[in-house]
Structure formats: structure tokens, C-alpha cells
Design an enzyme around this catalytic site. Structure first.
Site, PDB file in Angstrom:
ATOM      1  N   GLU A  63      -7.736   4.668  15.869  1.00  0.00           N
ATOM      2  CA  GLU A  63      -7.453   3.234  15.767  1.00  0.00           C
ATOM      3  C   GLU A  63      -6.728   2.756  17.015  1.00  0.00           C
ATOM      4  O   GLU A  63      -5.877   3.459  17.559  1.00  0.00           O
ATOM      5  CB  GLU A  63      -6.526   2.910  14.576  1.00  0.00           C
ATOM      6  CG  GLU A  63      -7.120   3.071  13.220  1.00  0.00           C
ATOM      7  CD  GLU A  63      -6.132   2.629  12.138  1.00  0.00           C
ATOM      8  OE1 GLU A  63      -5.209   1.839  12.453  1.00  0.00           O
ATOM      9  OE2 GLU A  63      -6.258   3.094  11.000  1.00  0.00           O
ATOM     10  N   GLU A  89      -2.995   7.413   7.763  1.00  0.00           N
ATOM     11  CA  GLU A  89      -1.613   7.353   8.265  1.00  0.00           C
ATOM     12  C   GLU A  89      -0.614   7.802   7.202  1.00  0.00           C
ATOM     13  O   GLU A  89       0.258   7.034   6.780  1.00  0.00           O
ATOM     14  CB  GLU A  89      -1.285   5.937   8.746  1.00  0.00           C
ATOM     15  CG  GLU A  89      -2.067   5.521   9.969  1.00  0.00           C
ATOM     16  CD  GLU A  89      -1.740   4.111  10.459  1.00  0.00           C
ATOM     17  OE1 GLU A  89      -1.148   3.344   9.682  1.00  0.00           O
ATOM     18  OE2 GLU A  89      -2.084   3.777  11.605  1.00  0.00           O
ATOM     19  N   ARG A  94       0.863  -1.177   0.000  1.00  0.00           N
ATOM     20  CA  ARG A  94       0.000   0.000   0.000  1.00  0.00           C
ATOM     21  C   ARG A  94       0.900   1.227   0.000  1.00  0.00           C
ATOM     22  O   ARG A  94       2.103   1.106   0.196  1.00  0.00           O
ATOM     23  CB  ARG A  94      -0.925  -0.011   1.224  1.00  0.00           C
ATOM     24  CG  ARG A  94      -0.216   0.127   2.551  1.00  0.00           C
ATOM     25  CD  ARG A  94      -1.193  -0.003   3.731  1.00  0.00           C
ATOM     26  NE  ARG A  94      -0.708   0.726   4.890  1.00  0.00           N
ATOM     27  CZ  ARG A  94      -1.246   0.676   6.112  1.00  0.00           C
ATOM     28  NH1 ARG A  94      -2.321  -0.060   6.328  1.00  0.00           N
ATOM     29  NH2 ARG A  94      -0.760   1.368   7.112  1.00  0.00           N
ATOM     30  N   HIS A 143      -4.119  -9.197  12.639  1.00  0.00           N
ATOM     31  CA  HIS A 143      -4.409  -8.047  13.499  1.00  0.00           C
ATOM     32  C   HIS A 143      -5.765  -8.332  14.142  1.00  0.00           C
ATOM     33  O   HIS A 143      -6.733  -8.641  13.458  1.00  0.00           O
ATOM     34  CB  HIS A 143      -4.475  -6.780  12.651  1.00  0.00           C
ATOM     35  CG  HIS A 143      -4.460  -5.519  13.452  1.00  0.00           C
ATOM     36  ND1 HIS A 143      -5.486  -5.157  14.296  1.00  0.00           N
ATOM     37  CD2 HIS A 143      -3.545  -4.525  13.533  1.00  0.00           C
ATOM     38  CE1 HIS A 143      -5.200  -3.996  14.856  1.00  0.00           C
ATOM     39  NE2 HIS A 143      -4.031  -3.595  14.416  1.00  0.00           N
TER      40      HIS A 143
END
Lengths: 668, 668, 668
Positions: B308, B151, B112, B359
């Protein structure tokens, strides 16, 4: 002596970069230089972009004024040729000056030294520039010496770009003539590496595994030669235009990329930059000592110059402690004690900007009301008292071999074990250093018969001719001590068959069947003839004696009982062999045996951390005594007496030195 | 408050990625969200490729259905702009969107964030996309807030490709106007770095050695600005089309690449992602505390949102322990305690595929019959009880300086010693955190006079204007504590001459001649006026007093007896200075002196690992008490009393908390 | 047997590289080979450049003479196809043969193996060459076996260049058919990775963060397949031209890049290169044992060949100790004991030049008057006595699962914790090895019902089909022991939802809610049903029983009291589960329970470091007893008796072995 114009002078000063400061600061610079006793400054190291803003424009006006100001104030100039860092316009106009690493990734402009030594554009533009510079200043009365480039190869030390690849092929053609000979030298029959056309040959670029070792070795030779050719291009121009001005370039210490032994032959005198890490403790003095000895040895007929050192801290290590009060002075005097006729610093005035602003300078950021500037001024005054020393030499009777070819070869990959050639060499040097026994370094091709003892640590690569030279030295009466991993390969890094070390087998009186190596956690034990033992680590030769006698044997492993240390009477001389890495006790025992056989003795016996040397020549003789210790000492002078130059008082009987104290006795 | 539509709401939810699942799963998602008390979900973070399969096709149908389903069930939407990860077609069609590192090696599609922030194609296509998105959903009743990108710079945080190089030159032209000024600012006279044409200037690419430090510093500023411009391009479109919807982007914690101080000024509110490593033990709470305080401080007039966190383990460290029962709840309440009006997670439902499937999520792989989902549901119910807290603020009287410019500059290479700016800042923060003394972070350009005490740890870079701001603060009655390595350089990273720290010299009443740094194995000792001693490590200033008095002196080394800690009465205030790194005992002694002088005191004194904060505003005042400890505790409330919101019971006198227990008292 | 022409022969010899030596050395080579008992040499491994100096020239003359000389002296040839290292002309003429790493940086000529396995030019030129070679030597009477290439992928084990990228897309098209299926398999909806055109798909090149895990997994499968295709191209040509000659390629041990399970199916027999590190101590034998077992297991119907080992030291580790006297012999016999019908070395005569000159050889640099050559000759004589063993097999009743897919998948990034698949597998293997219990490795797709016990360590990736195979094995009466981190994901590395390990949940009688992982410094404690305890480290499953009974429970953390080790009666069999990593004591307890349930017992019980195996077949049965210990031992033979083949004396009752002694009993 370095310059015939200054027969009784120890040069003192540093890099001076006035272009970093407004012109209004310059008069204060010169005033303070005189206050500090400075008599020489290095100018222009990084001035290329300032002088030449584009390919066809040159602006020397500011430098004219610097020269005139210095000259008017009695300060001489060491003029750098400015070529260590090309201006930014150069990569923009000629991108192929940029070097590339083994992966083909370029090094860009932004720091310094971003040029390929094989670049024809760089070489051409440097030559044009140096000619201009020489024409303008070559006859200036302030000019005392040329300083070509700066620390060649210190950051960028190999290049694989297209032009370097072509140059490497040309170098190989000159060396080998035919591909058949190259294939033979490189052992290219293995791994399907045979070359059938010249343009198939590459520099040792990133490959799936280690490149051919001889290819790597030749590439190191080539790289050293390419940088040397850059030097020589400038040297020839300077010699032509200003034939009377001595020429140098500043070496780094034990610096692998350049074969300084070859380089020194092309220089008028040797100079170098000494940056011991203060974290080494007393190792910092040993670092300086071995560095000075190596540099002095590379031009044995001349004093050298300490071209750079730090007044206090440097800025380029992860942690940069300062030099405590007195240390800078003592390390400076050490340089003179070991053969230097100049003590210089980087740099005169601390930069306020740029990559080296936290490198200490003779004038710190905080100005002249500082201990640093006071120490600088004190040293300047002291060095004036040592003028008579200039031109004298250090004359050792012990030599240690040092050969870049051997260094390069022994540290290639794919060996039985990793050998740190420099660490082993320096460990042996330090043994002599700590006993005040002066040591030269010698290349194995040098004439050896002036020495009582020659030590050859891990002299892995040794040509037949040089092996014959060493053998003849022993036959003629010399004493040799060779260690494990010596004389294993020839100049092509081919193993010399017939029992290692085949070409020294006769002199040593033994041959070696195989090697046993150990991790740090293991050891063997040596037992000496008298019954004493010591630990042996890292490497054990499995030795077959054929004439030599064992001085010590291994105590364990499958070769227990076999010889580990030997002595062989050969011709008029003797050859010792050390087939393992003993601990300090064992090393002392072996070296003491060799020293005793060679009848070598120290200048004076002193307490620990007191360094003693002698410089002599022209009927003069000077005893240097430097106390690196933290306590005052009293040294028995034996029969030596004479005026101590700092105090002017006659020394005789004993000499008292405070902590960090120093004395120089003009021996009667 | 974050959204005027929800005046008494703590937002609760997480990233929701319905495109990873069959549409048949969505109704169950929404049902479980309601069961868990979720009122907000972040949608679309990585949906660009799903929505836009090629440059000219957009498919919003599925997202329309997601919006409507959520809205129909009373769940609001935090809509991400999807631009954090461009679709694969983009690099294929416009390869120059790909960033390149300092060696010119590209980052490719596959993970990404594979876009250069300076890419005109990326910026153009992102703008087109965001306009479409805003036009479609900007007025949707479910939409509560915009979440731009994700982010920024978390993986790819500098780009050296051709377009970035051109943009860097343009940025430099805007900043400096002329090359003369750039050369002056960069100290380019050194190392022959003077630029004579703009196109000679590069980003700090891989060079043979460190690039020019000011070039590096400017490149960091440029990079932060380039990412900010990406943000602003989207921000302007969203503001235009949906002017009433608040806009944020999620920050990371102490994140070096982006100057969040500048960024926050362009945002409607601050949000961030808190991922403490469970291996830190109680350090995990301190990590959260300092992160929350930094984020809250970047927009002091507003609550922030915890955008988050992980319900249990993350997947991206080498080892990823879970959060034990109760820990997630307590860390969530900590966010609220320190100023958050939202508690969000990554992510709603654990992925079964892809890079982040391990996660943890609000719904684990093992489903809802799990402790994680039970804890999630319990927390959702509890947060509903804290609605009245929304909109209130934390109001500290202590501030710690934090400045990205100082951070960047002090951690450039070629320094005396490595300083870990964040570690030192956080060590000081933790001292206050452990004593329940609320702390803001301030940029040195901010108005300081609302604070009783300002601590400046290693504020290495300080402009003249900001130094004047700090000096005026002290003169006006403030208490300052500055530490070693403060105010050394100006905005160009030029040393300010005249005795460090020249521009604070007057306020501090001292100047520093030089620095002595030590390896971890060495120490000095501080002796305080009262005779107590402590260890001093790493760094020692050699201080000359000119008005300040010594609170402690060094005991050894060549500067033994010189001041190490000082206090200077200046104007109506006082300036302390800490010229070394003391151990914990010494640091406490110094901070206690400063705290006493500034008359700062904690909310409540509590046992270790009990955290106390106050949120207040609009006449309301809430006391948060969080027991991070492994044992039950009893807290004396002093004069504080009021209804405890979870239990509904009035608390007075003392408050009992189980291990990992929490209480929120609505103070009467 | 390997070759039907030699029914009672253990092959003995090594790589023979006559092209490194003058032709005058060859007759001596052959004379010494006969002296040493050599009956097979591998020729041509790196001869491509020697045979083919350019694309259109072939020179076989020298190789003809080598063949004839060997044949005339009764030495057979293992002919390598020379394709492991292309000649230098190839990269010059076809630069696109060069592989590129994930950053697009090429690997160049200079070492070996500088070709992309996907290169059409490499493949075409290799095919042309191999056809020539086969046509010339395929019918030569000396030819016994083909040796394709050499250690495929050992240095260069993935390629991302343009051609590889195209091939990867083609491979994906064949696998998935449509992008929709690829997107689904890769979980590409996350992180905006959806592909809409095939030419958007890349190999997992350097990206800002980890590439998609399924993309990485598919790339590993692709890479293994691409190398295999290179093998098959050659294999088909050789089979066509010399159908009777068996074909192999030499494997490395536990080698990650190539799925040897798939490879072995295309080979006539398996061969491999065993290079245990002498620094492993007795671990060196365990390394050999597990390697031999893996290779034997990859072709369970055939003996294998030890194609390479070192007579003494290697040269490519940082430190390369020798093999002490006797060790090489014992390790060679170990290969035979575990199923080898050939014992070969790299290489015959030590090179004097090139990258591997310090790799030991059958004839060392120091010649034949060396212990190495003596040991080589002794072993040659001994192997002649073992001819009857040839063709027999090892037949274990225990199997350990091993699957490259599981290995690749479990070691991808972004996991809960790092699992070293091979270390865990080998730890379990060693437990059996130290107890003289023979073990096969099995792929989970293999038929299992011949085994009494199957152990599945961290079998992370398990397809539904293979899970069903394992389940059926238990149902049918087998005993399974699975460990933590088994059966978590399917073939696409998608988590199988429904409570881990969903597809083994029924057989194991449990499900796992979550995982707790620990750093090395932490532990949990297991308490067994009988009250004994042991340490548990690294990983703890939080287990819900549904039928299984707990054999041990955790003692601490939030899951204290929950099951850690379980046993489940299922069908006619039993399934054990180990939900943590116990210490050695605990592991023994668990394995003993499984072994007891499966009624497995060792061949013989022996002192530590004595290895016992059985080879059998065709009515013959041989007991191998190898004493790796430093002391003599006496072994009780139980009921076994028969002639010991080295001594020719009948062994019965007990067997005495000196340190490093070996015996082979032809069991009556």
C-alpha cells in the site's frame, strides 16, 4: 535525639534489600558497609511477599539471618513494617483492597501501593503482619527504630471505591453529625446539591463538572486521615510490643495528599526523602533547604532523619542526570546542617532487575572501584566526626506559615486565578535561605510569640480561631507580613464576608474591594514611598486603607494610586501587607522592611551559594558553612571561633572553603 | 520471486473494494485498470460483514462475479482473508471478542479491528471463515497471492481482558515452567511482587505506578505472539488448501507492537505499507528508503511487495498535503530500486463515504481527467518496462542491527534517559542512504560474517548468545561499531554486572563506570585525535579503557579527558565504540573511520538527493538512479554502462536526469 | 416583544438564588433591587433539591414567599423549571439516570447536570416536577416568563449508556426505516461495518480507531434531538398550564452540541449567556457582537434576551480578569444595540460558598459600597431611558450561512486538513462588524432573497435541496460568496461526485480537481487582476474554470497560474468563490469586491472600535453608537439627527463620545 542508645551518633546507611540477592552476597555487603562507615540500614521495606507467601504462612528465617549478621557486625536496623506493597495473593483473595480512581477504575497489582487506605481487609492483614513482625524483632538488640510503611500515598493518593465511599460517609457523620450541617458547610443549596439521606453522599467522583469544593476539601482531609489511620494501626501495635523503640514513617517533601502537620503529632520523630532534581542547578540546594526546614518544623523539639536520597542519579524523572563529584556529600551535610541526625540513602546495592535498577546506589552496578562508592566511604568517615552535633537543634526567629488546609483550598478549581501555594511559599523561603536567615514553618494554630517575624504567603483559608491567634501575635508585639489571597475563607471554604480579609482586617488596617489578575504577559508597576519602582504581576488587590499606611502604590490600571504594600502599627506589633506579586527587587524591598521592623539578622553574611546554619543545644553550638559554589571562597567569621571538626583545626577570623567545600565549627 | 506464475512481472495495482459501489460500476473499473496497466488487485480486505451476515450464512456470489470479471480481463487477485474487521454480529453474539485496555475499558465495534488477538471465539470464527474462503477461491486461476488480515495491531495493539489474562498466564507457564523462575526473571523480590500462585499474575494493567519492567517486556512478546498465532491459524489453513499460493500479510514500517523479525520467518514473502509524510520534505524519501530496507531485510532471500501507498494525500494525519506531480512515481520506483517486485496502492477508487473517503485513490473523486489518474497510468506503463528486474536482489555489505526486544526494553519507563531507538537507528541509516551505501538490517542472532561492517545503535538488550555472535564476528575479521546504551541488559532486562557493557567488554576493550545525561539545552564537546572538535549531546559514557584506543575524548564535565570514541583491534577485526551522541559532523567522522576500516564504498557518488541502488541476480544487474531533487543533475557513471530501460537508449559516461527524473540501467 | 405585559421595557436583573441565604437577607435583596433598577429576576435555576427532598415530597413554601415578596415590590419573575440539576436522591433511586461517556464511564452526582437526556426516569420525574411548578406559579401575577432548565448540555453533552443506546437505535429506525438504508447512508460496506440486526448498532463508543463518520454525525443529531425532547416535554406542560407565558431556555454562544437552529423554532423567544473573555481585548466586543447576531438570527422576528453575563470577572477560566470600569455597561448596551430586550446577569448576590462563589455578582462579597454595585445601579437607570427601543429589530442586508450539520461534519476526523468552522465564520463576521455592516446568520434552508449578499464560509455539508436554494438565490439576482471546502458532501457526509463542489458547480462556474493544504509555516501567494498580491495559507483549491473569471491566481506550487478567487455571472446574480485562506489584506479585497457587487454599505463610517447599529420597527428607528475605544471620538452623523436618549439632547451633525461612551439616538 532519635535513639537514646546512640546519643552521639549521626546515623548513616540506606535501604538494604538482601532478598534481591543470593545469600552468598550478604557477607560482602556487611564487610563493605563497615568499610563505608554505615551504622544503620533500613530493612524490609518491600519484603511482605517474601515473608508471607499466603495468608497463613510466615517465613522469617532469612530475615533472622539478616538481623543476626548485621548485629554481629555492629550495624543497627531500621526495620520497615513491609506494608507499603501487599503481596499478590491479597488482591486475589480480597479484590476489594484495590483502590479505584474518581471514575471507578481500579488500580491493580503490578507495581506497588495497590491498596485502598480505607480497606478493612488491608488494614486487618497489615495489623496481623505487623504484630508478627514486632513480636519477632521488637526486642532484637539490632533494632534501633521502626519505619512504618513507605512514602504513604506517593503514587495512589485517593480512593473512591465502595468501601472508601462508606468510610467517607462515616467520617462526615462524625464531623457534621447531621446532614443539615453538612449541607450548610458544603453550601449545597447551590446547584441543587442538598442531601436528604446519608447514602446519597459520594466521594467527589467524576462528574460533569467540578464537584462541590467543600466536598473536595473534606475528601482531602478524609484521605489524609485514612492513610494516617493505617499508620496509627501499626503504630499502636509497635508501641504496645516494643515501647522503647522510636517510630517514624518517611515523608516526601512538600507533599499535597497528606497533612503532615497532623501526622507529625503522631510520630516519634520525622524522617523524609530528599530527591532534588540536579537540573535545578543551585535550586537543588534550595529545594533541600526548604524541605529540611519543613520537616524539621513539623517536630520542632527533635532532630529529623534524612531517610532517603540518591547517591547519584535517580531513575524516575524523564531525564536523570547524575550528581557531580562532591555534590552528594555537600547535600548530605546540608541535611545535618539544617537539623538531621541521620543521613540515609536509597539504596545500599543497585538492583540488577526491577523498576528501580537505574536508581543509583551506594554500591553501583560497576562495583566498588567507582567514584560513587569512594564518595560514600568518605562521607561515612566524615559523619563520624560530627557525633557531637547529634541532638542539637536549629532555632530560627523567623517563621513562614504553612497549612495543608490552605494549600488544598487555594488550589481547588474555580478561582479568580491559579495560585501555586508551594511555589510562592518557597520563593519567600528562598529569600531567607539565600541570606542565611534561619526559618521555621509554622501552622497558624501554633504558638507564634517565639518568633520575631511571621510571614503568611497566600494563607487563603484561615479559621476564626487561627486568625485570632495571628492577630494576638501582632497585638503582643510580633511582626506579621501577610500577602494577597490570605484569610479569604473559613474552614468550610466559605468566603468571610465584610471586606476581604475580614478576620485580619483589624490587624492589617485595610480592606479589599476586589481583585485584578493578569496573564503572564501583563504587569502593573509598584512605586515605593521613596520613589523606586518595580514590576507587579499576576494579582493586584484593590485596597481601601483604614489605618494602615501605604509603603507602595500601583502605577497603572483603574486602581492606580491605590496602596499595594502597607504597614499597620497594631497593638505592640506591626502588620505588613503585600497586595500583589512583585518582582525580585520589589520582594526584597518588602521583606527587608519587614525584617528591619522585626530586627532579624543573618548568622553570617556570605557570598552567593554559601550556606550557613547553626545547630545548638545542651550548651553546644555548631556553625555549618557549606560552599555550594563552583569557586573557592573566604568567609569572615566575625566573632565566631572554634575547632573545625573535619580538619580538627581551630577556625578564627576567616574560613577558606574550596569549591563544594564544607566546614563545621564547634563554636567556643 | 513472489509468484512463479509471473516470473518477469512487477505487480501493479491496489486495494479494490467493489462492494462499496453498484455492480454497474465494475466494468468501468476493469476497463480503467487495463488502461492504467494494473495487473493485480487486493480484494476483500474488509468484506467479512458483506460475505457473512450472520454466523451461519455465507454469500460469495458477488465476490464470484468480481473474480470472474477480473480473470476475464487478465487482472490477477491478491485475496485478503477479510479477518481484519469482524462483522457487527460477532461482538453482539460473543461480547468477549472485544479487547480491553490496561484499565479494563473495552474497545467497541464501530471502527475496525475490534477483536482481542487472544479471543478463542474470534480465532474460531476467523478459521471457519478462512476455510470457506480458501475452499472457494484457493484454486481460482485469478488468485496469485493470499493477503492475511490487514496491518495487524495497527490500532488495537494490546489486550488485557479476561481471556488475554488467562492466555498470558499460559504463555508464561510455557516460557518459565515454574513461578520460581518467573519471579527470578521478573526480579519480583523487589516491591513485594513475588507470585506464589499462577492466578495471581496479571497482564501489566493500570497500577498505581509503572508495572514490573520484565512483566511489561514479556507482555510485549506475548502480544506479538498472540497476533502471530492469529496469522498462523489462517496461514495453516491456506497452506493446506492452496499449497501453491504464496502467503503474506502487510506490515507497517517501524512498528513497535509486532516483532516482525519473528513474523517474517512464518511468511512466504514480506509486504508492507509505505506512508511517508509529505511534510518531511526529503525526509519522505529517507523514510521510504529505511522502510524498504527493513522490510527487505526481514526476508533477505526474496523481493518484497509494496502493498500500500497513497497516490496523493492520506486522510489520517492532522494535516494531509498531497504528493506533488512526479513524487508518487519516484517513490514507487524507489520501492523497486530497493528490492520490491510489486507496487500497490490504497485504493483503486476513492470512497465517497466512510472514514477513509479523503484518502487519495488511483481514481479520485473528480474522476479520470485528473493528474492523479494520468500519473497512475504513466507509472503502469513504465513498470512494464522493468519486468526483467523482478526476482533480483539488493546485496549490501553494511548491516545495522535491529531487534524488537532491544527496542521494547530500551523504551520502558524508569531509565536514565529516554532513548528513541528508531530515531537513532534511522539517523545512522540515513547517513549511509545519503551516500548510496546499501544497508541491510540484521537481528543480532543472524549470521554476520557476510558483512564488512555492522553498526549496533543502542543495542540495549543483548543476550549472552547474541553477544557471543557479535564478538565472534569481530574476532573473525568483522568491523563493529557499537554505540552508547548497548549490551546493558540480558533477555530478562537484568543488568549484566561487571562493568557495562559486560558481554561486549572484551571485544570493545573498555568498560563503563557510569553515565552522564544532559537536557537538550546542554552539551559536551568531543575532541578528536587530530584536534577537530564537535558537539556531544544527550548521553556521555564514563569510559575506562582496557585495550581500546581513544579516537576522541570529552572536553568538559568531571570526565573531561576521558575517551568518548574508541577503536579496539580484536582478533582479526576491529570494534569501534561511540560513547555519546555527536552532532552530524562528529557522526560523520566516526562513521567514516568505521567505513574506512571496513573498506566499504558507495555504488556511485552523486549530488545530494540523488539515490542510487543496484539490484542483481541470475547474472543480471540493474542500476537505479533516482533524482529526488528539484533541479536536473548529471551523474558520472564511472565504468558502468548499459541500456536505460525507460528510454531504451544505452547509457554510458554520464546520465542526465531532470528534476524528479529516474533511470534504470541494465548493466552490461 | 418578549412579554406583552411590558411593551416598553428593557428587562433588567439577574439570577436570584435566595435559597443560599437566610430569609432575613431577602428584604434587603428586594430593597437593593429596586435601588438598582431591577425589574426581573430569574428564580429557581437550581432549586430542585430544595423543593423536592424526595420523590414524593414537595416544599414550595419558601418559594411562595419569594414570589410574594418580589411581586409586592414590583419585581417580576423569570421562573426556571429547576431541572438542570436533579436532586441527589434521584441517582440513588434511579442510577440509570446517570450519563456515561463513550468508554462507558459514568458521570456522577456532585456537580450539576448529571442526567442522561435519554433517561426515561429523568424525563418522567422532570415532567412531574414541572407540572407541579406550573400549577403553583403559572398564574402568579409576578410571573413574566418561563426559563426551562439551564444551558442544556453545557457540561455533559453526549451519553452512551444503555438507555441512550436503545434510544439511538429507535431514532435511527425512525430516520432510516430499514438497516439497508442505514448501511447505505453510513457507507457501512467499508471496514466491514454492515449491520444485519438493529441491536448490533451502537452509539459511537470508544473503538480502536475513529468510528464511522456518518454514525458520528447522526449521533450528534440524535443528541441534540434528545436534549430538545427534554425541553419539549417541559414546554408542552407549561404551554398547557400557562398558555400566555412566553417560554425560553438560555443558549450558550457558538455551542456545538445543540443545533440551535432547530431549537429556536420550538421557543417563544431566544435568550443566551454572553461570557466574553476579557483577555480578548477588543475581541471581547467582537465576541459579543457575533454572539448577539447569531442568537438574534435564530428568531428573526423577535428581540432576544441576554439572560446571563458577568458584572465583572467569572471564575471558571484558568485566569479570570475583571471587567474594567465602564466595560460591563458598554457590553450590556451592545446587547440592546444588536437586538436584545433584556439585560440580565449571573447572579444577584455573590455566593459565599460553592463552586461559583468567585463569579462576580451584582452585589459583590464586599457589599454595595463597591464600584460594581454602583455601575449596576447606573446601568439600571440608563436602561429605563431605552424603553421605546423594546420590540424594535435589527434588519441586515448581509447574511452569513451557519449550519450545525456543516459544523459537525467538517470537524469530524479524517479530513484533508482541520477546519475551524466557527473561527472562519467569525473572522468573516468580524470583517463586517468592524465596518458597521449589519449581518444576519442564515441556515441554508432559509429564504435568502431578502439579502443583498450571502457569504458561505466552508459550508462543507450542503444538501441538494439547500444547494438548489442557494443556486436559486443567485439566479434570482443575489450575490453569493462561497469559500473553499463548501458543498463537498451531502446530508450523509457522502462526497458529491462529479467535481467539487458538484451541486454549486453551475452557480460558481468552476470545478475543483484536488486540494493542496499547507502547514502554518508555509504559504502561497495570490496575485489579483490589478497586480496586487497577498499571502494565501492553509488550503488551496486546484480550480478548473468553466464560465467564472479569475479575480486572483496562485503564484506558486504546481497549480501556479490557476484561479484562486473567481466571480461568475449567473442568472440575474453573481457568485464569487474564494479557493484559499488569504491574509487580512486579501480577505478585504475579496469581501470588498462582493460588497461592491451587492451594493451593500455601512450605517456610518467610524473610527476603529466604534460600533454602530440601528434598531427599527413600528415607525421608530434608533441609532446606537458605542465607543469601545480608549480615547474620545467624534462621529459624523451624516444626515441622521434626533434626540439622544441618555442625555435627552438632540444630536445632529457630529456626536462626541468619551472613551467607553455610548449614545442612542431616536432618529427623526
Amino acid at each position: 535525639m532519635i535513639s537514646s542508645k546512640f546519643p552521639s551518633t549521626i546515623f548513616y546507611g540506606g535501604d538494604y534489600n538482601p532478598e534481591q540477592w543470593p545469600e552468598s552476597v550478604w557477607p560482602e555487603d556487611v564487610r563493605l558497609m563497615k568499610e563505608a562507615g554505615v551504622n544503620l540500614v533500613s530493612v524490609g521495606i518491600f519484603s511482605w511477599a517474601r515473608i508471607q507467601p499466603d495468608e497463613h504462612t510466615f517465613d522469617f528465617g532469612w530475615l533472622d539471618r539478616v538481623f543476626d549478621l548485621l548485629w554481629a557486625n555492629g550495624i543497627s536496623v531500621c526495620l520497615a513494617t513491609c506494608t507499603a506493597s501487599p503481596p499478590a495473593w491479597m488482591w486475589r483473595k480480597y479484590p476489594n483492597i484495590l483502590p479505584e480512581d474518581a471514575s471507578g477504575i481500579p488500580y491493580n497489582q503490578g507495581a506497588r501501593q495497590h491498596y485502598s487506605p480505607s480497606s478493612s481487609n488491608y488494614r486487618r492483614l497489615a495489623a496481623v503482619f505487623v504484630r508478627k513482625l514486632a513480636e519477632r524483632y521488637g526486642k532484637h538488640p539490632a533494632l534501633v527504630t521502626w519505619h512504618i510503611n513507605n512514602e504513604y500515598a506517593c503514587h495512589m493518593n485517593e480512593c473512591h471505591n465502595a468501601e472508601s465511599t462508606l468510610e467517607f460517609r462515616a467520617w462526615l457523620k462524625r464531623k457534621y453529625g447531621t446532614l443539615e450541617k453538612l449541607n450548610e458547610a458544603w453550601g449545597a443549596a447551590f446547584w441543587s446539591q442538598l442531601y436528604h439521606q446519608w447514602d446519597e453522599v459520594l466521594t467527589p467522583r467524576r462528574a460533569p463538572y467540578h464537584c462541590n469544593p467543600t466536598q473536595q476539601l473534606d475528601f482531602k482531609r478524609f484521605t489524609s486521615d485514612e492513610f494516617l489511620e493505617c499508620y496509627l494501626i501499626e503504630h499502636r501495635i509497635l508501641r504496645e510490643i516494643s515501647p522503647a523503640i522510636p517510630i517514624t514513617t518517611n515523608f516526601i517533601g512538600f507533599f499535597k495528599p497528606l497533612d503532615y502537620h497532623r501526622w507529625a503529632q503522631e510520630m516519634d520523630y520525622v524522617s523524609w526523602d530528599n530527591y532534588p532534581d540536579p537540573l535545578l542547578g543551585h535550586g537543588a540546594e534550595a529545594y533541600g533547604a526548604v524541605g529540611h526546614d519543613l520537616k524539621r518544623s513539623q517536630k520542632k523539639t527533635m532532630p529529623f532523619v534524612l531517610m532517603e536520597q540518591a547517591p547519584a542519579a535517580v531513575n524516575w524523572r524523564p531525564l536523570n542526570p547524575t550528581k557531580n563529584p562532591g555534590v552528594m556529600r555537600l547535600q548530605s551535610l546540608q541535611a545535618v546542617a539544617r537539623g538531621a541526625d541521620g543521613v540515609m540513602f536509597f539504596q545500599w546495592r543497585a538492583s540488577k532487575a526491577g523498576a528501580e535498577k537505574y536508581h543509583s546506589a551506594m554500591i553501583p552496578h560497576a562495583g566498588v572501584e567507582t567514584r560513587t562508592f569512594k564518595e560514600i566511604s568518605q562521607l561515612g568517615a566524615e559523619l563520624k566526626k560530627l557525633g557531637a552535633v547529634a541532638g542539637t537543634l536549629v532555632k530560627p526567629t523567623v517563621a513562614i506559615t504553612f497549612d495543608w488546609d490552605a494549600w488544598w483550598a487555594v488550589e481547588l478549581e474555580s478561582k479568580v486565578a491559579r495560585i501555586d501555594y508551594v511555589a510562592w511559599t518557597q520563593e519567600i523561603h528562598r529569600w531567607f535561605y539565600e541570606r542565611n536567615i534561619a526559618v521555621d514553618f509554622v501552622h497558624p494554630e501554633e504558638k507564634l510569640d517565639g518568633y520575631s517575624l511571621v510571614v503568611a504567603p497566600a494563607l487563603y483559608l484561615l479559621t476564626k480561631k487561627n486568625a485570632d491567634n495571628v492577630t494576638a501575635y501582632v497585638r503582643g508585639g510580633g511582626t506579621l507580613l501577610a500577602t494577597y489571597c490570605s484569610a479569604i475563607v473559613d474552614e468550610n471554604e466559605h468566603v468571610v464576608l465584610g471586606g476581604y480579609p475580614a478576620w485580619l482586617r483589624e490587624a492589617l488596617g485595610l480592606w479589599i474591594e476586589e481583585w485584578a489578575v493578569m496573564p503572564e504577559t501583563q504587569k502593573n508597576v509598584l512605586k515605593f514611598a521613596g520613589g523606586e519602582t518595580c514590576d507587579a504581576k499576576h494579582w493586584c488587590d484593590v485596597i481601601h486603607l483604614e489605618g494602615a499606611k501605604a509603603l507602595a502604590t500601583f502605577e497603572s490600571d483603574f486602581f492606580a494610586g491605590r496602596a499595594a504594600v502597607t504597614e499597620n502599627a497594631f497593638g505592640k506589633g506591626a502588620a505588613f501587607y503585600l497586595g500583589t506579586k512583585p518582582d525580585a527587587v520589589g520582594l526584597t524591598r518588602v521583606l527587608e522592611a519587614a525584617v528591619a521592623r522585626a530586627k532579624v539578622s543573618p548568622v553570617l553574611k556570605t557570598p552567593a551559594n554559601v550556606e550557613v546554619t547553626v545547630r545548638e543545644g545542651g550548651g553546644k553550638r555548631f556553625l555549618f558553612v557549606l560552599n555550594h559554589g563552583e569557586a573557592a571562597v573566604e568567609i569572615a567569621l566575625g566573632g565566631i571561633a572554634g575547632v573545625e571538626l573535619f580538619s580538627g583545626i581551630r577556625a578564627t577570623g576567616t574560613l577558606k572553603l574550596a569549591a563544594l567545600g564544607a566546614a563545621v565549627v564547634s563554636v567556643e
